[in-house]
Design a protein around this motif. Structure first.
Motif, PDB file in Angstrom:
ATOM      1  N   ASN A   3      -0.955 -35.023  17.600  1.00  0.00           N
ATOM      2  CA  ASN A   3      -0.089 -34.588  18.705  1.00  0.00           C
ATOM      3  C   ASN A   3      -0.701 -34.906  20.069  1.00  0.00           C
ATOM      4  O   ASN A   3      -1.906 -35.131  20.199  1.00  0.00           O
ATOM      5  N   TYR A   4       0.180 -34.906  21.049  1.00  0.00           N
ATOM      6  CA  TYR A   4      -0.264 -35.097  22.424  1.00  0.00           C
ATOM      7  C   TYR A   4       0.490 -34.110  23.295  1.00  0.00           C
ATOM      8  O   TYR A   4       1.723 -33.998  23.211  1.00  0.00           O
ATOM      9  N   LEU A   5      -0.259 -33.397  24.091  1.00  0.00           N
ATOM     10  CA  LEU A   5       0.356 -32.407  24.968  1.00  0.00           C
ATOM     11  C   LEU A   5       0.865 -33.127  26.220  1.00  0.00           C
ATOM     12  O   LEU A   5       0.090 -33.556  27.066  1.00  0.00           O
ATOM     13  N   LEU A   6       2.176 -33.291  26.282  1.00  0.00           N
ATOM     14  CA  LEU A   6       2.755 -34.055  27.397  1.00  0.00           C
ATOM     15  C   LEU A   6       2.977 -33.135  28.587  1.00  0.00           C
ATOM     16  O   LEU A   6       3.749 -32.173  28.511  1.00  0.00           O
ATOM     17  N   GLY A   7       2.295 -33.428  29.681  1.00  0.00           N
ATOM     18  CA  GLY A   7       2.444 -32.602  30.882  1.00  0.00           C
ATOM     19  C   GLY A   7       2.037 -33.405  32.105  1.00  0.00           C
ATOM     20  O   GLY A   7       2.176 -34.630  32.123  1.00  0.00           O
ATOM     21  N   PHE A   8       1.521 -32.715  33.106  1.00  0.00           N
ATOM     22  CA  PHE A   8       1.125 -33.407  34.332  1.00  0.00           C
ATOM     23  C   PHE A   8      -0.393 -33.634  34.399  1.00  0.00           C
ATOM     24  O   PHE A   8      -0.921 -33.952  35.455  1.00  0.00           O
ATOM     25  N   GLY A   9      -1.063 -33.431  33.263  1.00  0.00           N
ATOM     26  CA  GLY A   9      -2.526 -33.519  33.229  1.00  0.00           C
ATOM     27  C   GLY A   9      -3.134 -34.742  33.900  1.00  0.00           C
ATOM     28  O   GLY A   9      -4.083 -34.603  34.684  1.00  0.00           O
ATOM     29  N   PRO A  10      -2.625 -35.946  33.622  1.00  0.00           N
ATOM     30  CA  PRO A  10      -3.285 -37.128  34.220  1.00  0.00           C
ATOM     31  C   PRO A  10      -3.194 -37.188  35.754  1.00  0.00           C
ATOM     32  O   PRO A  10      -4.025 -37.836  36.394  1.00  0.00           O
ATOM     33  N   PHE A  11      -2.193 -36.518  36.332  1.00  0.00           N
ATOM     34  CA  PHE A  11      -2.028 -36.625  37.792  1.00  0.00           C
ATOM     35  C   PHE A  11      -3.272 -36.173  38.576  1.00  0.00           C
ATOM     36  O   PHE A  11      -3.812 -36.949  39.370  1.00  0.00           O
ATOM     37  N   PRO A  12      -3.727 -34.917  38.386  1.00  0.00           N
ATOM     38  CA  PRO A  12      -4.885 -34.515  39.192  1.00  0.00           C
ATOM     39  C   PRO A  12      -6.141 -35.327  38.888  1.00  0.00           C
ATOM     40  O   PRO A  12      -6.987 -35.525  39.772  1.00  0.00           O
TER      41      PRO A  12
END
Lengths: 545, 315
Positions: free
Chosen positions: A152-161
């Motif tokens: 699984n992959y937790l899709l969110g805004f993680g890569p942005f910051p």
């Protein structure tokens, strides 16, 4: 095949390792499953590839190749993963979680800093497209990395910051841009592979952006190739935006309010302000060249070192963490200077070490449990929102005081070249080193006057060992920049001639970190020069009256 | 005033003009004949030597000319008239005037040596190759026997310093040159007065070969550079080549109004630097091919029409 929207089984998720482990049952709202999910990283990769045809990327062959190479790696990885997944019959999953404020709020604060700073420094605008491209790259890379390790992959805004905070401190020059993708990849790999158990949960040890920035900084210093990044320029041009300290302070308040990091940022800032003041009172020269706290350090102590996942959770732990950061930056500035390395890396190198000390700090402060005196001032082991608001109030008063006495956005004594000339003449600590450093910087910026002065120092051998070849090189450069004294000195270095800076030189010498003075009227320029201690400019100003 | 009076005055003016023109033509003819005979005598002694005639350039001696003085020619001590007299040279520019009161001035120079040819691409390339000097890549892309161009004033001096060091140490350096350099003479750029004397000699001629422009004597009003020494110039004083045209040549003199001052111009340090270049270039008209023409350029200028030649003198 896409299955929508299935309620997540919290039990099933909680057993899995990695990023998804951190997901609480309330956060996981639904999962998407199916082979067709491979289209998502494929789409990120494709958009990333398409960006390579835009003019900014097409302007440099190395950037084009960097994009295409990165695309090829992602595409190959995607195909291998897809084939393997198909063969095994195990579908990959996306977990769609409620967006986390530490991702999107941090990213918004980062974005606001880019906008304000980029308004005054055009290279940020030129970098914007590459920043967007890195986000697409980061998503594709992060998804593929997660799916390689689990389902699984937790899709969110993680890569942005992660992308935003990395680029706020360093990006590679066009001819070396492939290293930028490598740096981003290392950051994500650090987050994925370098983990420990903290409070019974598997979590990453290092702040991903600080980890990769620290690692790359170290490599650049060790290989003496620090000039292949925009790092020093980034650090010095933040101050081009007027009132940047106040701006960062206000942006920092948002982060402090939502993530209770006030003690980290405020204690680091207080230590740096305090040590700078102490140093100045003892030596008569500023510790940092052109500010009480360099703007990039001020930015770092708000937005780099404050990642809640990689910093202590208890108020006393945060206080210690902030103090250690302040001390670390202060010490690294001298250590880097003494090795002749650029001091810009001071704010980056100590963060990974501090991240490593988090568990130790958390354990150490447990002994402070049940201390009513500490709890009364909000430094009890149990965090509280009310205490954070109290700390914010203290921090606001402290910053306001510093601003009122001119220690933040005001003019700084170290900005003045005549100050360092006097400091050198009076043999004050680092006076001559700083003078040479400033003149060298201005000479690189095409101030012929600064080149001639540097040449004179190397020809005369009073404040630095005589080096006729180097003197000749600087005189030649001064001459080519049309300083007549430089030409005559180049012709006959036995009689060194000096001259006052020309108007053009003053436009460079008075920039204070990069402010554009090219269009400033001459009378204002000379007035400014007089304020900076240039006596000849004061005479010009008087005669003009 | 009647029509007759006007016609009478006009005829008188015409007559005076005709007489003056005749005298002028006669003077020019006499001057030309005189200078030609003097030049022929001088040329006999120094005979124009093309690189090929003299055996070309020596690869193992920094591509300097293959003769006993490595292409350096002695200019004897003595006085010459510097600057231009517009009565003799109607194309003279204002900055060639010696002073408000005088058109030309006498300059007494000690002996010095000047190179017969402009510094070539091959010579400059040897320097770049040996030292790793970061020169403009265009400077070493031309044909090896053409004059080097795209060199700044500082690069010209850097080359001179390097070559001086090499010649002091090289076993191939002729004894005379070695003795000069060991005796305190310096290999450098000629100053403005040295350059002008080397170009026009002591008889006040306008061009290195005489008073009339001659396209068969130098490369001017052309399209590009030519190999150094391509133009035969038997009348040229001291047998120097390309003192007119091909490329402008840097000198070691800062640009300032005449009269010529051999001392450094340390009084006007606040002025933006400009250095004198002489001789005109392949693209210039005949007015810039005159020996007294004074050009000036920013010392950092690297242009396809600026090169240099060297001198050995006691500083």
């Amino acid at each position: 095949m896409l299955s929508l929207p299935a309620k997540t089984s919290s039990k099933g998720q909680s057993r899995r390792k990695g990023a998804a482990d951190k997901l609480s049952p309330q956060e996981a709202v639904r999962t998407l499953t199916g082979q067709s999910l491979f289209l998502v990283p494929a789409a990120f990769t494709f958009v990333f590839f398409l960006i390579s045809f835009l003019p900014r990327v097409q302007s440099n062959d190395v950037i084009i190749l960097s994009f295409w190479l990165a695309t090829a790696v992602l595409a190959l990885w995607l195909v291998v993963l897809f084939m393997r997944s198909k063969r095994a019959g195990a579908a990959k999953k996306f977990i769609l979680a409620k967006p986390r404020p530490q991702h999107y709020l941090q990213a918004m604060v980062h974005l606001s800093v880019y906008t304000y700073w980029g308004w005054y420094w055009p290279p940020v605008q030129e970098h914007a497209l590459l920043l967007i491209a890195q986000i697409f790259f980061a998503y594709a890379f992060d998804i593929l990395l997660a799916w390689t390790r689990r389902e699984n992959y937790l899709l969110g805004f993680g890569p942005f910051p992660i992308i935003f905070s990395t680029n706020l401190f360093m990006w590679f020059r066009d001819d070396w841009f492939y290293l930028q993708f490598l740096m981003i990849a290392v950051g994500f790999m650090g987050k994925e592979f370098v983990r420990w158990n903290r409070d019974g949960k598997s979590t990453h040890i290092f702040n991903p952006s600080a980890f990769t920035l620290g690692l790359f900084s170290l490599l650049l210093i060790l290989t003496n190739s620090t000039d292949i990044t925009w790092g020093p320029q980034i650090a010095s041009t933040l101050s081009l935006a007027p009132g940047i300290y106040t701006y960062l302070f206000l942006a920092g308040l948002v982060v402090m309010y939502f993530f209770s990091i006030t003690l980290v940022a405020a204690s680091a800032a207080t230590v740096l302000f305090g040590l700078s003041a102490l140093y100045y009172s003892l030596t008569g020269v500023p510790y940092f060249l052109d500010s009480e706290i360099p703007t990039a350090v001020f930015l770092g102590l708000h937005l780099l070192v404050t990642d809640p996942s990689t910093s202590p959770r208890t108020p006393p732990g945060k206080l210690i963490f902030g103090i250690l950061y302040g001390l670390g930056v202060f010490a690294l500035y001298t250590i880097l200077s003494s090795f002749g390395a650029p001091t810009f890396y001071d704010k980056l190198l100590c963060v990974p070490l501090l991240n490593l000390s988090v568990q130790w700090i958390d354990r150490a402060v447990q002994s402070l449990r049940d201390k009513p005196a500490l709890e009364r001032i909000g430094l009890g082991v149990v965090p509280s929102r009310r205490a954070n608001l109290g700390h914010m109030a203290v921090w606001i008063v402290f910053f306001a005081t510093m601003t009122l006495i001119g220690k933040t956005d005001g003019r700084h004594v170290g900005d003045s070249l005549p100050f360092w000339e006097n400091a050198c003449a009076e043999d004050r600590i680092h006076g001559c080193d700083r003078l040479l450093l400033l003149e060298s910087t201005y000479c690189s910026d095409n101030s012929g006057w600064a080149c001639n002065e540097l040449g004179a120092h190397y020809a005369e051998g009073r404040i630095i060992s005589a080096d006729p070849d180097r003197a000749s090189t600087y005189f030649a450069r001064a001459c080519e920049l049309r300083i007549q004294a430089g030409c005559l000195n180049f012709l006959d270095p036995s009689t060194v001639s000096h001259t006052d800076p020309r108007t053009f030189d003053l436009r460079l010498l008075l920039r204070q970190g990069g402010k554009n003075l090219m269009d400033m009227p001459e009378d204002e320029l000379y007035e400014r020069a007089c304020e900076h201690g240039w006596q000849f400019a004061c005479r010009n100003t008087i005669s003009a009256l | 005033m009647s029509y007759f009076s006007v016609i009478k005055i006009s005829l008188k003016t015409l007559r005076v003009a005709l007489v003056l023109a005749s005298v002028n033509i006669a003077c020019v003819i006499v001057l030309e004949v005189f200078t030609s005979s003097v030049l022929a005598q001088q040329a006999d002694s120094t005979a124009s030597i093309s690189p090929r005639k003299s055996g070309g350039f020596l690869a193992d001696n920094f591509y300097l000319p293959n003769d006993s003085m490595l292409g350096f020619v002695e200019v004897p001590a003595g006085t010459f008239q510097m600057g231009s007299n517009p009565l003799i040279d109607p194309m003279a520019f204002e900055n060639e005037r010696w002073s408000e009161a005088r058109r030309q001035g006498a300059v007494d120079l000690p002996p010095f040596y000047i190179s017969r040819y402009e510094v070539t691409v091959a010579q400059f390339s040897a320097f770049v190759e040996a030292t790793g000097y970061r020169a403009d890549p265009m400077s070493i892309q031309g044909a090896p026997d053409h004059p080097v161009s795209y060199v700044s004033w500082t690069e010209a001096l850097a080359y001179a310093r390097w070559l001086e060091l090499q010649l002091k140490e090289s076993a191939h350096t002729p004894t005379v040159i070695k003795e000069l350099l060991q005796g305190g003479w310096r290999l450098t750029l000629p100053d403005e007065a040295q350059w002008e004397k080397a170009a026009r000699g002591t008889d006040g001629r306008i061009y290195p070969w005489g008073n009339q422009p001659r396209k068969d004597r130098a490369n001017y009003s052309g399209a590009t550079t030519t190999a150094v020494g391509s133009f035969n110039c038997p009348e040229c004083v001291y047998g120097l080549s390309d003192m007119s045209g091909n490329v402008w040549e840097w000198t070691r003199s800062p640009y300032q109004s005449l009269p010529f001052d051999p001392n450094d111009d340390r009084e006007s340090l606040s002025e933006e630097a400009l250095w004198v270049m002489r001789g005109g270039a392949f693209s210039d008209a005949e007015s810039n091919a005159r020996s007294a023409v004074r050009g000036a350029a920013d010392p950092g200028a690297r242009r396809p029409f600026i090169g240099f030649r060297l001198a050995i003198s006691r500083l």
